[in-house]
Scaffold this motif. Structure first.
Motif, short mmCIF file in Angstrom:
data_model
loop_
_atom_site.label_atom_id
_atom_site.label_comp_id
_atom_site.label_asym_id
_atom_site.label_seq_id
_atom_site.Cartn_x
_atom_site.Cartn_y
_atom_site.Cartn_z
N ARG A 83 0.83 -1.21 0.00
CA ARG A 83 0.00 0.00 0.00
C ARG A 83 0.87 1.26 0.00
NH1 ARG A 83 -5.10 0.93 0.86
NH2 ARG A 83 -6.59 -0.78 1.02
N LYS A 84 1.91 1.23 0.80
CA LYS A 84 2.79 2.40 0.90
C LYS A 84 3.46 2.70 -0.45
CE LYS A 84 6.37 4.27 3.95
NZ LYS A 84 7.16 4.01 5.17
N ALA A 85 3.86 1.65 -1.15
CA ALA A 85 4.49 1.84 -2.45
C ALA A 85 3.54 2.51 -3.43
CB ALA A 85 4.97 0.49 -3.00
N VAL A 86 2.29 2.09 -3.43
CA VAL A 86 1.30 2.68 -4.32
C VAL A 86 1.01 4.12 -3.92
CG1 VAL A 86 -1.08 2.55 -5.12
CG2 VAL A 86 0.28 0.47 -4.93
N ALA A 87 0.88 4.37 -2.63
CA ALA A 87 0.55 5.72 -2.15
C ALA A 87 1.57 6.74 -2.61
CB ALA A 87 0.46 5.72 -0.62
N ALA A 88 2.86 6.39 -2.53
CA ALA A 88 3.90 7.33 -2.91
C ALA A 88 3.78 7.75 -4.38
CB ALA A 88 5.28 6.71 -2.67
N ASN A 89 3.37 6.82 -5.22
CA ASN A 89 3.26 7.12 -6.64
C ASN A 89 1.96 7.83 -6.98
OD1 ASN A 89 5.52 5.74 -8.46
ND2 ASN A 89 5.24 4.53 -6.62
N LEU A 90 0.87 7.39 -6.40
CA LEU A 90 -0.41 8.03 -6.70
C LEU A 90 -0.41 9.49 -6.25
CD1 LEU A 90 -3.02 5.27 -5.80
CD2 LEU A 90 -2.08 5.86 -8.04
N ALA A 91 0.30 9.79 -5.16
CA ALA A 91 0.39 11.17 -4.70
C ALA A 91 1.10 12.04 -5.73
CB ALA A 91 1.11 11.23 -3.35
N ASP A 92 2.10 11.50 -6.40
CA ASP A 92 2.80 12.27 -7.43
C ASP A 92 1.89 12.54 -8.63
OD1 ASP A 92 5.19 12.57 -6.08
OD2 ASP A 92 6.05 10.73 -6.87
N VAL A 93 1.10 11.56 -9.00
CA VAL A 93 0.13 11.75 -10.09
C VAL A 93 -0.87 12.83 -9.71
CG1 VAL A 93 -1.72 10.67 -11.41
CG2 VAL A 93 0.41 9.43 -11.03
N ALA A 94 -1.40 12.73 -8.48
CA ALA A 94 -2.39 13.70 -8.02
C ALA A 94 -1.80 15.10 -7.95
CB ALA A 94 -2.91 13.29 -6.65
N ALA A 95 -0.51 15.20 -7.58
CA ALA A 95 0.12 16.51 -7.46
C ALA A 95 0.28 17.21 -8.80
CB ALA A 95 1.49 16.37 -6.78
N MET A 96 0.16 16.47 -9.89
CA MET A 96 0.17 17.07 -11.22
C MET A 96 -1.24 17.47 -11.66
SD MET A 96 3.35 17.12 -11.99
CE MET A 96 3.34 17.53 -13.74
N GLY A 97 -2.21 17.18 -10.82
CA GLY A 97 -3.60 17.46 -11.16
C GLY A 97 -4.24 16.39 -12.01
N ALA A 98 -3.62 15.21 -12.06
CA ALA A 98 -4.09 14.13 -12.93
C ALA A 98 -4.83 13.06 -12.14
CB ALA A 98 -2.92 13.51 -13.68
N VAL A 99 -5.56 12.22 -12.86
CA VAL A 99 -6.22 11.06 -12.25
C VAL A 99 -5.45 9.81 -12.66
CG1 VAL A 99 -8.49 12.14 -12.20
CG2 VAL A 99 -7.80 10.85 -14.21
N PRO A 100 -5.25 8.85 -11.75
CA PRO A 100 -4.47 7.65 -12.06
C PRO A 100 -5.17 6.78 -13.11
CG PRO A 100 -4.72 7.95 -9.69
CD PRO A 100 -5.68 8.89 -10.34
N THR A 101 -4.37 6.14 -13.96
CA THR A 101 -4.92 5.24 -14.99
C THR A 101 -4.30 3.85 -14.96
OG1 THR A 101 -3.32 6.10 -16.59
CG2 THR A 101 -5.51 7.13 -16.55
N GLY A 102 -3.15 3.66 -14.34
CA GLY A 102 -2.54 2.33 -14.32
C GLY A 102 -1.25 2.32 -13.55
N LEU A 103 -0.84 1.12 -13.13
CA LEU A 103 0.41 0.94 -12.40
C LEU A 103 1.24 -0.16 -13.05
CD1 LEU A 103 -0.97 0.81 -8.73
CD2 LEU A 103 -0.03 2.80 -9.90
N LEU A 104 2.55 0.01 -13.00
CA LEU A 104 3.51 -1.03 -13.38
C LEU A 104 4.32 -1.37 -12.14
CD1 LEU A 104 4.74 0.62 -16.70
CD2 LEU A 104 3.37 -1.45 -16.55
N LEU A 105 4.57 -2.65 -11.93
CA LEU A 105 5.27 -3.12 -10.74
C LEU A 105 6.57 -3.83 -11.11
CD1 LEU A 105 5.61 -4.03 -7.74
CD2 LEU A 105 4.12 -5.97 -8.31
N SER A 106 7.66 -3.43 -10.48
CA SER A 106 8.91 -4.16 -10.56
C SER A 106 9.25 -4.65 -9.16
CB SER A 106 10.04 -3.26 -11.08
OG SER A 106 11.28 -3.97 -11.06
N LEU A 107 9.39 -5.96 -9.02
CA LEU A 107 9.67 -6.56 -7.72
C LEU A 107 11.00 -7.30 -7.77
CD1 LEU A 107 8.89 -7.43 -4.84
CD2 LEU A 107 7.72 -9.40 -5.86
N ALA A 108 11.92 -6.90 -6.91
CA ALA A 108 13.19 -7.60 -6.75
C ALA A 108 13.23 -8.18 -5.34
CB ALA A 108 14.36 -6.64 -6.95
N CYS A 109 13.71 -9.41 -5.21
CA CYS A 109 13.77 -10.02 -3.89
C CYS A 109 14.74 -11.20 -3.91
CB CYS A 109 12.39 -10.48 -3.44
SG CYS A 109 11.65 -11.79 -4.44
#
Length: 329
Positions: free
Chosen positions: A83-109
């Motif tokens: 959730r925290k990972a998504v929040a950080a990115n969605l906030a950046d989209v919102a700060a541009m005045g935009a609405v989110p449309t999709g996410l890409l995930l890269s997972l390393a472990c």
């Protein structure tokens, strides 16, 4: 993405290390059976995804969470990290005045990572994405020495110009939507070995940015906007520099919640300092032409003046420590 028999086999091996699943089995755990919104024209399964862009322009941002730097699994459950990972990115989209449309995930472990951790991360990511009506449309999985979660978020401007950091003018007012200092307080609580108050701890584990407030601010005429990822002073400094203005914060107007003051009193902290310098709240801060333009739910606490930089009550910040987070410091 692997064939059906491989997916059935991977589902039967729950709880083991990801090395037992392999790359495609891990991908299956992340995406299989998850519904995509109408804006996803082509989801996971090909070399790239296709996402609708009604505006003709795409807002794009990326953010990375590294184990031991941005999160600890003894402090946060995998779902909370997702959730925290998504929040950080969605906030950046919102700060541009935009609405989110999709996410890409890269997972390393590491190969020894439990599939339960991966499924928890995926659950948190998908839950946070579904709350704003978007899906995880693709991504990548790789091996690494520690868990690294990277999210790329896409957004749509709906025909508006992006709200940049450089649009503030002398005489404009500055307002915030969301909490300030709560994540910093929550981290301090956890660092001291406590798990309450729950509101502060939750703010650190799973920040809840006011995503819908970004487009609303843009429609209301916001001249500049940013999210509080590194701390209010540090992030406002970016706006002040880009706009060539001095942003003067009136400390008595900064929305310092009573709960935050209570935690500061109990721990010997400084509630105002947390509000001014604490990062990872991912609240939105915007400049508006005047107070009449400020939407409901926003709190005015500063104004733009002649000069460059950020001041508090007309003076440079004199609090202990550096105002905000910086990597490699």
């Amino acid at each position: 993405m692997g064939d059906a028999s491989q997916r059935r086999t991977s589902r039967a091996s729950s709880g083991g290390p990801v090395s037992e699943l392999g790359e495609f089995g891990v991908i299956d755990r992340i995406v299989a059976g998850r519904p995509q919104p109408d804006g996803t024209l082509l989801g996971p399964g090909d070399d790239a995804a296709v996402v609708a862009a009604p505006d003709g322009r795409v807002v794009a941002t990326v953010d990375t969470l590294v184990q031991g730097v941005h999160f600890r699994l003894d402090w946060s459950a995998p779902e909370q990290v997702g959730r925290k990972a998504v929040a950080a990115n969605l906030a950046d989209v919102a700060a541009m005045g935009a609405v989110p449309t999709g996410l890409l995930l890269s997972l390393a472990c590491p190969a020894s990572t439990s599939t339960d951790v991966v499924e928890g991360l995926a659950a948190g990511i998908w839950d946070a994405a579904s709350e704003v009506g978007v899906g995880v449309v693709g991504g990548d999985t790789v091996s690494a020495d520690q868990i690294v979660v990277t999210i790329t978020a896409l957004g749509d401007l709906e025909g508006r110009e992006p709200v940049r950091r450089s649009g503030a003018k002398v005489g404009h007012v500055v307002a915030v939507c969301g909490v300030l200092g709560w994540s910093a307080a929550g981290m301090e609580v956890l660092r001291r070995g406590f798990r309450s108050p729950l509101a502060m701890v939750a703010a650190h584990r799973t920040p809840r940015p006011p995503i819908a407030a970004g487009p609303i601010a843009a429609r209301a005429g916001a001249s500049a906007m940013i999210d509080t990822s590194d701390g209010l002073l540090a992030d406002l400094a970016h706006v002040a520099e880009a706009s060539r203005v001095r942003i003067d914060i009136r400390s008595e107007l900064v929305p310092v919640a009573d709960k935050l003051r209570d935690v500061a009193s109990a721990l010997g902290g400084d509630a105002l300092r947390w509000a001014l310098t604490g990062g990872e709240d991912h609240s939105l801060v915007a400049c508006f032409p005047d107070e009449d333009a400020v939407p409901e739910g926003w709190t005015v606490f500063a104004d733009c003046r002649l000069g460059i930089g950020v001041t508090v009550d007309a003076d440079r910040w004199g609090g202990a420590g550096d105002p905000g987070w910086r990597h490699w410091r």
